[in-house]
Design a protein around this motif. Sequence first.
Motif, PDB file in Angstrom:
ATOM      1  N   ILE A  96      71.466  26.124-103.920  1.00 20.15           N
ATOM      2  CA  ILE A  96      70.865  24.858-104.309  1.00 20.15           C
ATOM      3  C   ILE A  96      69.344  24.915-104.213  1.00 20.15           C
ATOM      4  CG2 ILE A  96      70.654  22.414-103.715  1.00 20.15           C
ATOM      5  CD1 ILE A  96      73.533  22.524-102.721  1.00 20.15           C
ATOM      6  N   THR A  97      68.819  25.445-103.108  1.00 20.90           N
ATOM      7  CA  THR A  97      67.369  25.548-102.929  1.00 20.90           C
ATOM      8  C   THR A  97      66.981  27.011-102.778  1.00 20.90           C
ATOM      9  OG1 THR A  97      67.443  25.364-100.500  1.00 20.90           O
ATOM     10  CG2 THR A  97      67.323  23.309-101.760  1.00 20.90           C
ATOM     11  N   ASP A  98      65.714  27.304-103.059  1.00 20.36           N
ATOM     12  CA  ASP A  98      65.240  28.683-102.959  1.00 20.36           C
ATOM     13  C   ASP A  98      64.194  28.862-101.871  1.00 20.36           C
ATOM     14  OD1 ASP A  98      63.132  27.361-104.064  1.00 20.36           O
ATOM     15  OD2 ASP A  98      63.038  28.536-105.914  1.00 20.36           O
ATOM     16  N   ASP A 113      76.363   9.697-102.251  1.00 14.92           N
ATOM     17  CA  ASP A 113      76.748   9.385-103.629  1.00 14.92           C
ATOM     18  C   ASP A 113      76.550  10.630-104.504  1.00 14.92           C
ATOM     19  OD1 ASP A 113      77.437   6.784-102.885  1.00 14.92           O
ATOM     20  OD2 ASP A 113      75.395   6.070-103.160  1.00 14.92           O
ATOM     21  N   ASP A 114      75.725  10.545-105.531  1.00 14.46           N
ATOM     22  CA  ASP A 114      75.564  11.672-106.458  1.00 14.46           C
ATOM     23  C   ASP A 114      74.272  12.446-106.228  1.00 14.46           C
ATOM     24  OD1 ASP A 114      77.964  11.075-107.776  1.00 14.46           O
ATOM     25  OD2 ASP A 114      76.966   9.585-109.037  1.00 14.46           O
ATOM     26  N   TRP A 115      73.681  12.303-105.037  1.00 13.91           N
ATOM     27  CA  TRP A 115      72.385  12.926-104.791  1.00 13.91           C
ATOM     28  C   TRP A 115      72.394  13.774-103.526  1.00 13.91           C
ATOM     29  CZ3 TRP A 115      68.501  12.803-108.285  1.00 13.91           C
ATOM     30  CH2 TRP A 115      68.524  11.813-109.263  1.00 13.91           C
ATOM     31  N   GLU A 126      52.113  19.402 -95.025  1.00 13.53           N
ATOM     32  CA  GLU A 126      53.043  18.318 -95.308  1.00 13.53           C
ATOM     33  C   GLU A 126      54.430  18.856 -95.650  1.00 13.53           C
ATOM     34  OE1 GLU A 126      51.109  16.196 -98.461  1.00 13.53           O
ATOM     35  OE2 GLU A 126      50.111  14.808 -97.056  1.00 13.53           O
ATOM     36  N   THR A 127      55.459  18.080 -95.328  1.00 12.50           N
ATOM     37  CA  THR A 127      56.845  18.437 -95.640  1.00 12.50           C
ATOM     38  C   THR A 127      57.441  17.330 -96.503  1.00 12.50           C
ATOM     39  OG1 THR A 127      57.504  17.454 -93.512  1.00 12.50           O
ATOM     40  CG2 THR A 127      57.219  19.841 -93.586  1.00 12.50           C
ATOM     41  N   PRO A 128      57.464  17.525 -97.818  1.00 10.53           N
ATOM     42  CA  PRO A 128      57.927  16.480 -98.738  1.00 10.53           C
ATOM     43  C   PRO A 128      59.441  16.328 -98.728  1.00 10.53           C
ATOM     44  CG  PRO A 128      57.405  18.458 -99.954  1.00 10.53           C
ATOM     45  CD  PRO A 128      57.002  18.727 -98.522  1.00 10.53           C
ATOM     46  N   VAL A 129      59.910  15.212 -99.258  1.00 11.05           N
ATOM     47  CA  VAL A 129      61.332  14.944 -99.423  1.00 11.05           C
ATOM     48  C   VAL A 129      61.656  14.939-100.911  1.00 11.05           C
ATOM     49  CG1 VAL A 129      63.224  13.322 -99.042  1.00 11.05           C
ATOM     50  CG2 VAL A 129      61.436  13.575 -97.310  1.00 11.05           C
ATOM     51  N   TYR A 130      62.700  15.682-101.274  1.00 11.69           N
ATOM     52  CA  TYR A 130      63.178  15.735-102.654  1.00 11.69           C
ATOM     53  C   TYR A 130      64.630  15.276-102.698  1.00 11.69           C
ATOM     54  CZ  TYR A 130      59.167  18.508-104.274  1.00 11.69           C
ATOM     55  OH  TYR A 130      57.918  18.940-104.614  1.00 11.69           O
ATOM     56  N   ARG A 131      65.074  14.958-103.895  1.00 11.02           N
ATOM     57  CA  ARG A 131      66.507  14.767-104.108  1.00 11.02           C
ATOM     58  C   ARG A 131      66.914  15.453-105.409  1.00 11.02           C
ATOM     59  NH1 ARG A 131      67.851   8.396-105.580  1.00 11.02           N
ATOM     60  NH2 ARG A 131      66.570   8.231-107.482  1.00 11.02           N
ATOM     61  N   LEU A 132      68.145  15.934-105.405  1.00 11.58           N
ATOM     62  CA  LEU A 132      68.703  16.697-106.510  1.00 11.58           C
ATOM     63  C   LEU A 132      70.103  16.163-106.785  1.00 11.58           C
ATOM     64  CD1 LEU A 132      68.802  19.346-108.341  1.00 11.58           C
ATOM     65  CD2 LEU A 132      69.677  20.493-106.285  1.00 11.58           C
ATOM     66  N   GLN A 133      70.431  15.941-108.051  1.00 10.78           N
ATOM     67  CA  GLN A 133      71.773  15.466-108.358  1.00 10.78           C
ATOM     68  C   GLN A 133      72.808  16.515-107.973  1.00 10.78           C
ATOM     69  OE1 GLN A 133      71.387  14.220-112.550  1.00 10.78           O
ATOM     70  NE2 GLN A 133      71.664  12.117-111.843  1.00 10.78           N
ATOM     71  N   THR A 134      73.981  16.055-107.547  1.00  7.63           N
ATOM     72  CA  THR A 134      74.998  16.981-107.038  1.00  7.63           C
ATOM     73  C   THR A 134      75.507  17.939-108.108  1.00  7.63           C
ATOM     74  OG1 THR A 134      76.646  15.230-107.401  1.00  7.63           O
ATOM     75  CG2 THR A 134      75.786  15.502-105.161  1.00  7.63           C
ATOM     76  N   ASP A 135      75.317  17.601-109.393  1.00  2.98           N
ATOM     77  CA  ASP A 135      75.680  18.556-110.439  1.00  2.98           C
ATOM     78  C   ASP A 135      74.530  19.507-110.758  1.00  2.98           C
ATOM     79  OD1 ASP A 135      73.914  16.980-111.850  1.00  2.98           O
ATOM     80  OD2 ASP A 135      75.383  16.221-113.275  1.00  2.98           O
ATOM     81  N   LEU A 136      73.439  19.402-109.966  1.00  4.09           N
ATOM     82  CA  LEU A 136      72.275  20.297-110.020  1.00  4.09           C
ATOM     83  C   LEU A 136      71.512  20.197-111.340  1.00  4.09           C
ATOM     84  CD1 LEU A 136      73.831  23.492-108.372  1.00  4.09           C
ATOM     85  CD2 LEU A 136      73.041  21.380-107.300  1.00  4.09           C
ATOM     86  N   THR A 137      71.576  19.037-112.012  1.00  3.72           N
ATOM     87  CA  THR A 137      70.939  18.906-113.326  1.00  3.72           C
ATOM     88  C   THR A 137      69.561  18.250-113.275  1.00  3.72           C
ATOM     89  OG1 THR A 137      72.061  16.797-113.700  1.00  3.72           O
ATOM     90  CG2 THR A 137      73.146  18.807-114.528  1.00  3.72           C
ATOM     91  N   HIS A 138      69.249  17.529-112.223  1.00  2.00           N
ATOM     92  CA  HIS A 138      67.983  16.792-112.199  1.00  2.00           C
ATOM     93  C   HIS A 138      67.491  16.685-110.763  1.00  2.00           C
ATOM     94  CE1 HIS A 138      64.928  13.799-113.107  1.00  2.00           C
ATOM     95  NE2 HIS A 138      65.414  13.034-112.143  1.00  2.00           N
ATOM     96  N   HIS A 139      66.180  16.868-110.565  1.00  2.00           N
ATOM     97  CA  HIS A 139      65.612  16.690-109.235  1.00  2.00           C
ATOM     98  C   HIS A 139      64.283  15.949-109.335  1.00  2.00           C
ATOM     99  CE1 HIS A 139      63.080  20.136-110.318  1.00  2.00           C
ATOM    100  NE2 HIS A 139      62.296  19.801-109.311  1.00  2.00           N
TER     101      HIS A 139
END
Length: 266
Positions: free
Chosen positions: A63-65, A75-77, A90-103
């Motif tokens: 999922i992450t590199d 839910d879906d994130w 700084e340590t940012p926060v991201y979210r990625l859809q569980t189908d790995l299509t959008h972040h």
Amino acid sequence: WIYFSSRGQGLYKQKRDGHEKQQLLENDVAELNVMDDWLFFIDRHQESQAYRIKTDGSDRRQITDTYTENLVVVDDWIYFIPITDTPTGETPVYRLQTDLTHHEKLLDDAFQFTVAQGYLFFQREYPGHISYLDLSDIDGGPVMYGGIKAHQFSVADGWLYYESAEDDNSIYRLSLDNGQTDQLTEDASQGFNVDGNLIFYRNIDDDSRLYRYNVDTEENDKLDDGEVYSMHIIGDDVYYTKATSLHKLQWYRIHVNGNEVEKVAF
């Protein structure tokens, strides 16, 4: 099924009665999330990058590199903090859809966070003030929540529960609807879980023993005499570890409404 990782022994699943134990992965994993037919986790043997795998052990995918912390799936994130070398630290926060299509990036900097009721609650330092971000209006930016300074915090059933950094780690709660604030324990906590009207916590005023506080009745019961470490609620049981020797931890469980402690074989 219960899904778990034994340090240095891999990722497993087994029935709650202890039968049908199966190894899904040899690697040591952390921050395990279960969502439908998928497991999401951080693989300590793969530079702490995030992966997903099916609950039968198939279809593993990265999922992450980069080194990842605070992995949360709601839910879906998939929400996470990637740790990279930056000039600002700084340590940012991201979210990625569980189908790995959008972040997308949610925050520029956070130390830890949780996601509940459509909001991301977070701290920029530890202990620190709690702020929130409305996930339906990301561009609106974060808002500090009432100046609360806390250690651990959790959100459940319309309440923000937290260990007050300004009152010796006593547990408080704040209503997300009207701002009502209640002190729940006089004792100091260092790690807690909420299940309905019950709060299970490590009482550091009593050598980190396991206690149960009933919000409705104000009963505060000691459940175990040993020093407690990890603690999780699965179904109707609280699972936790105690040290049986200098280098070994043993898992135990107790029903959320009970008093009988049972040793668990993981």
